[in-house]
Design an enzyme around this catalytic site. Sequence first.
Site, short mmCIF file in Angstrom:
data_model
loop_
_atom_site.label_atom_id
_atom_site.label_comp_id
_atom_site.label_asym_id
_atom_site.label_seq_id
_atom_site.Cartn_x
_atom_site.Cartn_y
_atom_site.Cartn_z
N ASP A 99 39.86 80.91 12.41
CA ASP A 99 38.60 80.25 12.67
C ASP A 99 38.24 79.42 11.42
O ASP A 99 38.57 79.85 10.31
CB ASP A 99 37.53 81.33 12.91
CG ASP A 99 36.25 80.75 13.40
OD1 ASP A 99 36.05 80.73 14.63
OD2 ASP A 99 35.45 80.28 12.56
N CYS A 114 38.23 61.76 19.46
CA CYS A 114 38.62 60.79 20.49
C CYS A 114 37.42 60.59 21.42
O CYS A 114 37.58 60.51 22.64
CB CYS A 114 39.87 61.22 21.23
SG CYS A 114 39.77 62.88 21.89
N CYS A 169 42.32 71.49 12.83
CA CYS A 169 42.37 71.59 14.31
C CYS A 169 43.69 70.95 14.72
O CYS A 169 43.74 69.80 15.14
CB CYS A 169 41.21 70.83 14.93
SG CYS A 169 39.61 71.18 14.19
N1 SAM Z 1 45.03 67.33 15.85
C1 SAM Z 1 45.69 67.60 17.11
C2 SAM Z 1 46.85 66.63 17.27
O1 SAM Z 1 46.83 65.57 16.66
O2 SAM Z 1 47.81 66.96 18.00
C3 SAM Z 1 44.73 67.52 18.27
C4 SAM Z 1 43.53 68.41 18.08
S1 SAM Z 1 42.39 68.45 19.40
C5 SAM Z 1 41.59 66.94 19.27
C6 SAM Z 1 41.21 69.56 18.79
C7 SAM Z 1 41.70 70.96 18.50
O3 SAM Z 1 40.58 71.75 18.06
C8 SAM Z 1 42.27 71.70 19.71
O4 SAM Z 1 43.56 72.15 19.40
C9 SAM Z 1 41.31 72.87 19.92
O5 SAM Z 1 41.99 74.02 20.33
C10 SAM Z 1 40.71 73.06 18.54
N2 SAM Z 1 39.37 73.71 18.59
C11 SAM Z 1 38.61 74.02 19.66
N3 SAM Z 1 37.48 74.63 19.28
C12 SAM Z 1 37.52 74.72 17.94
C13 SAM Z 1 36.65 75.25 16.96
N4 SAM Z 1 35.47 75.82 17.31
N5 SAM Z 1 37.02 75.20 15.68
C14 SAM Z 1 38.18 74.61 15.32
N6 SAM Z 1 39.04 74.08 16.20
C15 SAM Z 1 38.72 74.13 17.49
#
Ligand code: SAM
Length: 458
Positions: A164, A234, A113
Amino acid sequence: MPASTNFDFPVSLLDSIKTVCSVDGDALAHSHNATQPVSIRLNPFKFTNGFNDLKPVLWCDKSYYLPERISFIKDPLFHAGCYYVQEASSMFLETVLKQTVDLSKDISVLDLCAAPGGKSTLISSLLTENSLLISNEVIKTRVGALAENMSKWGRSNVLVTNNDPKHFSSLHEYFDVIVVDAPCSGSGLFRKQTDAIEHWSEENVIHCSQRQQRILEDIIPALKPGGTLIYSTCSYSAEENEQIGDYLLEKELEPIQLNPEKQWGIIETQSNNKAWGYRFFPHLVNGEGFFISVFRKRIGDGETEYHRSKKKLIDKPNKEELSIISNFVEEVQLPHILKQKEFFFLINSKIETDLRLLGEHLTIRKKGTLLGEIKGKDFIPHHELALSNYLNNDISAIEVDKETALKFLKKSDIKCPDESPRGFCVVKFDTHPIGWIKNLGNRTNNYLPKEWRILTEI
Ligand code: SAM
């Protein structure tokens, strides 16, 4: 600096925290009335002076708190990828990786992610030149920013993908390390995003917790036996943190205990079934709310053998092409240059070997470093090359002042001094490349990609 309003911390959220550790609710709530610290992490491959007097982030090298928020958009060094603006607590990933993974080896890492790239830029700095980092983001509209940040960071050991989590299950036991920085209810960032508290609800915590389990379920098969899974959020909710730890212990994963320094103020927790967790509370650390937990996959019956087709997805450049490109790229990198159609890339041997295999399973949006393309007899260098660590030091360059650098970054044409070399020149600010111009003598063409330009008034 304390603000005037009182922060209303949800009672049920405090109750959830108290199931795993004791916390001074008043102090935690009160810390939300203070302004959040601003922190940056320097790019170790782009040496930058001028930060030595700043207060360091204790758990991450070359990372500092700024005395106040500056306008990063107006700093050419930000656009040059000399530093990344990252929340301090989440930089603890560096300590986690150093304590749990042998980073001297060439390894394969998945940052599942990854957008916008905070953790991925950190991970790519720590990996060897011949390791592989897949920075993945499922949401299409977020991949552009991720790819841009990875390009700015300048290393060629990265693939950016748009998949995904379930697409990775077919890469059975492929990765040595998987980082899941999961989408969560975001309570740890209440101080950063003041309106987040209005959207917080117990129902959403449960929804997030279920989604986190689905993501992990999809991704565990892709971890090698003996491999490391790093899970973070977070959120303050035990349902998204320690309870997820318990869920993972039901799979073929074992908990790993970390060894943070006592004076860092990080709280160690244990879930019901004894998964270790590390919590960051803003009244105890100089950072936002954060949680991280680490697991090792049990050793199985043997590793998965991959059939790697001998037929490579991309070709080698011919002698003539190499000789044109050699003016632009460090000599030691020339053997690692590959060609696809008219485009040339710098790709390490690990990525070269596995590109076909990975391409069969994943949607690859960026691979290694895009060097440029040959048109006729000319090489047109790409912006990624300018920002990379592989630029030939002898390349023609013009050093510009801050005003000209910002003009360039708005994609306006800039003037060169009369004695400047003709043809492609790298534009440098404070010795750091920020892009390409073509100097035609009476005028210059600006080669900054349109989508990278500064759009705001400065
Ligand atoms: N790791 C990133 C950083 O340090 O800059 C921040 C990630 S943020 C906490 C979570 C990420 O998960 C987002 O970019 C979001 O788009 C993605 N996300 C949302 N739904 C998701 C899903 N069902 N499966 C995987 N990732 C997903």
